[in-house]
Write an enzyme that holds these catalytic residues in place. Structure first.
Site, PDB file in Angstrom:
ATOM      1  N   GLY A  43       0.776  -1.235   0.000  1.00 48.98           N
ATOM      2  CA  GLY A  43       0.000   0.000   0.000  1.00 48.98           C
ATOM      3  C   GLY A  43       0.805   1.282   0.000  1.00 48.98           C
ATOM      4  CG  ASP A  99      -1.652   1.896   2.750  1.00 45.68           C
ATOM      5  OD1 ASP A  99      -1.409   1.593   3.936  1.00 45.68           O
ATOM      6  OD2 ASP A  99      -2.205   1.112   1.956  1.00 45.68           O
ATOM      7  CG  ASP A 102      -9.018   0.225   9.126  1.00 42.64           C
ATOM      8  OD1 ASP A 102      -9.855   1.013   9.569  1.00 42.64           O
ATOM      9  OD2 ASP A 102      -9.340  -0.872   8.619  1.00 42.64           O
ATOM     10  CE  LYS A 130     -10.600   3.294   6.491  1.00 40.85           C
ATOM     11  NZ  LYS A 130     -10.974   1.900   6.079  1.00 40.85           N
ATOM     12  CG  ASP A 158      -5.362  -3.831  -2.073  1.00 40.56           C
ATOM     13  OD1 ASP A 158      -5.008  -3.352  -0.976  1.00 40.56           O
ATOM     14  OD2 ASP A 158      -5.716  -5.018  -2.212  1.00 40.56           O
ATOM     15  NE  ARG A 164      -1.677  -3.259  -4.068  1.00 41.03           N
ATOM     16  CZ  ARG A 164      -1.940  -3.412  -2.773  1.00 41.03           C
ATOM     17  NH1 ARG A 164      -2.027  -2.369  -1.981  1.00 41.03           N
ATOM     18  NH2 ARG A 164      -2.119  -4.612  -2.261  1.00 41.03           N
TER      19      ARG A 164
HETATM   20  P1  IMP Z   1      -5.006  -1.928  10.239  1.00 40.44           P
HETATM   21  O1  IMP Z   1      -4.153  -3.019  10.764  1.00 40.44           O
HETATM   22  O2  IMP Z   1      -6.470  -2.202  10.446  1.00 40.44           O
HETATM   23  O3  IMP Z   1      -4.630  -0.565  10.746  1.00 40.44           O
HETATM   24  O4  IMP Z   1      -4.890  -1.948   8.677  1.00 40.44           O
HETATM   25  C1  IMP Z   1      -3.811  -1.494   8.040  1.00 40.44           C
HETATM   26  C2  IMP Z   1      -3.754  -1.954   6.608  1.00 40.44           C
HETATM   27  O5  IMP Z   1      -5.018  -2.357   6.072  1.00 40.44           O
HETATM   28  C3  IMP Z   1      -3.325  -0.791   5.768  1.00 40.44           C
HETATM   29  O6  IMP Z   1      -1.938  -0.770   5.642  1.00 40.44           O
HETATM   30  C4  IMP Z   1      -3.991  -1.043   4.444  1.00 40.44           C
HETATM   31  O7  IMP Z   1      -3.138  -1.798   3.616  1.00 40.44           O
HETATM   32  C5  IMP Z   1      -5.214  -1.827   4.777  1.00 40.44           C
HETATM   33  N1  IMP Z   1      -6.399  -0.925   4.782  1.00 40.44           N
HETATM   34  C6  IMP Z   1      -6.999  -0.348   5.843  1.00 40.44           C
HETATM   35  N2  IMP Z   1      -8.031   0.421   5.478  1.00 40.44           N
HETATM   36  C7  IMP Z   1      -8.095   0.315   4.125  1.00 40.44           C
HETATM   37  C8  IMP Z   1      -8.970   0.918   3.133  1.00 40.44           C
HETATM   38  O8  IMP Z   1      -9.892   1.699   3.407  1.00 40.44           O
HETATM   39  N3  IMP Z   1      -8.697   0.577   1.853  1.00 40.44           N
HETATM   40  C9  IMP Z   1      -7.692  -0.269   1.484  1.00 40.44           C
HETATM   41  N4  IMP Z   1      -6.850  -0.820   2.370  1.00 40.44           N
HETATM   42  C10 IMP Z   1      -7.052  -0.542   3.676  1.00 40.44           C
HETATM   43 MG    MG Z   2      -0.846  -1.357   4.022  1.00 34.04          MG
END
Ligand code: IMP
Ligand code: MG
Length: 182
Positions: A43, A99, A102, A130, A158, A164
Site C-alpha cells: 500500500g 498508506d 485503520d 482512519k 487496493d 492501487r
Molecule cells: P489496520 O491493521 O487495520 O490498521 O490496517 C492497516 C492496513 O489495512 C493498511 O496498511 C492497508 O493496507 C489496509 N487498509 C486499511 N483500510 C483500508 C482501506 O480503506 N482501503 C484499502 N486498504 C485498507
Molecule cells: Mg498497508
C-alpha cells in the site's frame, strides 16, 4: 477502472501538496544523518516514492511486507510477516511509512517487532488516518489526512489487489463489492 469510483476524496494535487508539507516537517524533525524510510508493502508504494522525492536529504529506502486483510475489506487482526526488511536498523532513525492506519493492529505489530532491533528512533508517517476505526492506540508522528471510516482505494490502496494505480484516493461504488449477477 475510473467508472468504479463513486467519489474522489483527494486528488493527485491535494496529495502532492500535502506530501510537500509533510516532507518539510520530516526534514525539520531529522536534522542530520541517514533516515530509513521503511515502507509497508504494498500500500505504501506510491506514497513512499513521492515522499522520498520530496525529501531533500539522504534517505535509505527499504520495505517490509505484512498481511492482515486476506483480501476482504475488514481487518482480521491477524498479522503475518511476509517479507522482512533488508537493512540493519540498529542505531538508525527509522520512519515507518504506511498508506493508511485503520484499526492500528498492523502498525502496532510492526512497532513491537521493530523495537526489538534497537533503532535509534522509530516513528510512523501515514498518508491517511482512519481515526474512528482504531482498536488500539497508535502514535502517528506525521499524518497526511484524517479520513472517514469508509473503505478507500487508490494511490496505493487496493480492493482485492486492484486500484492501487489510481492517482487519487476515492471511494468505490457499492456495486463493486457485490458479486456479479447479484
Ligand atoms: P489496520 O491493521 O487495520 O490498521 O490496517 C492497516 C492496513 O489495512 C493498511 O496498511 C492497508 O493496507 C489496509 N487498509 C486499511 N483500510 C483500508 C482501506 O480503506 N482501503 C484499502 N486498504 C485498507
Ligand atoms: Mg498497508
Amino acid at each position: 477502472m475510473h467508472d468504479d469510483i463513486d467519489r474522489i476524496l483527494y486528488t493527485d494535487d491535494d496529495i502532492q501538496n500535502r506530501i510537500r508539507a509533510l516532507a518539510r516537517d520530516i526534514n525539520e524533525a531529522y536534522p542530520s544523518g541517514d533516515l530509513v524510510l521503511l515502507g509497508v508493502l504494498s500500500g505504501s508504494l506510491l506514497f513512499l516514492a513521492d515522499l522520498a522525492r520530496a525529501l531533500d536529504r539522504h534517505v535509505i529506502v527499504d520495505f517490509i511486507a505484512v498481511s492482515s486483510y486476506e483480501g476482504g475489506t475488514q481487518s482480521t487482526g491477524v498479522v503475518r510477516l511476509l517479507k522482512d526488511l533488508s537493512v540493519n536498523i540498529e542505531g538508525k532513525d527509522v520512519l515507518l511509512v504506511e498508506d493508511i492506519i485503520d484499526t492500528g493492529l498492523t502498525i502496532n505489530y510492526l512497532i513491537e517487532n521493530l523495537t526489538t532491533r534497537h533503532p535509534r528512533s522509530l516513528a510512523v508517517c501515514a498518508l491517511l488516518d482512519k481515526a474512528e476505526a482504531r482498536k488500539a492506540p497508535v502514535p502517528i508522528r506525521f499524518t497526511g489526512f484524517t479520513v472517514p471510516n469508509e473503505f478507500l482505494v487508490g494511490y496505493g490502496l487496493d480492493y482485492q489487489q486492484r486500484y492501487r494505480n489510481l492517482p487519487y484516493v476515492g471511494i468505490l461504488k457499492p456495486r463493486v463489492f457485490q458479486p456479479a449477477g447479484s
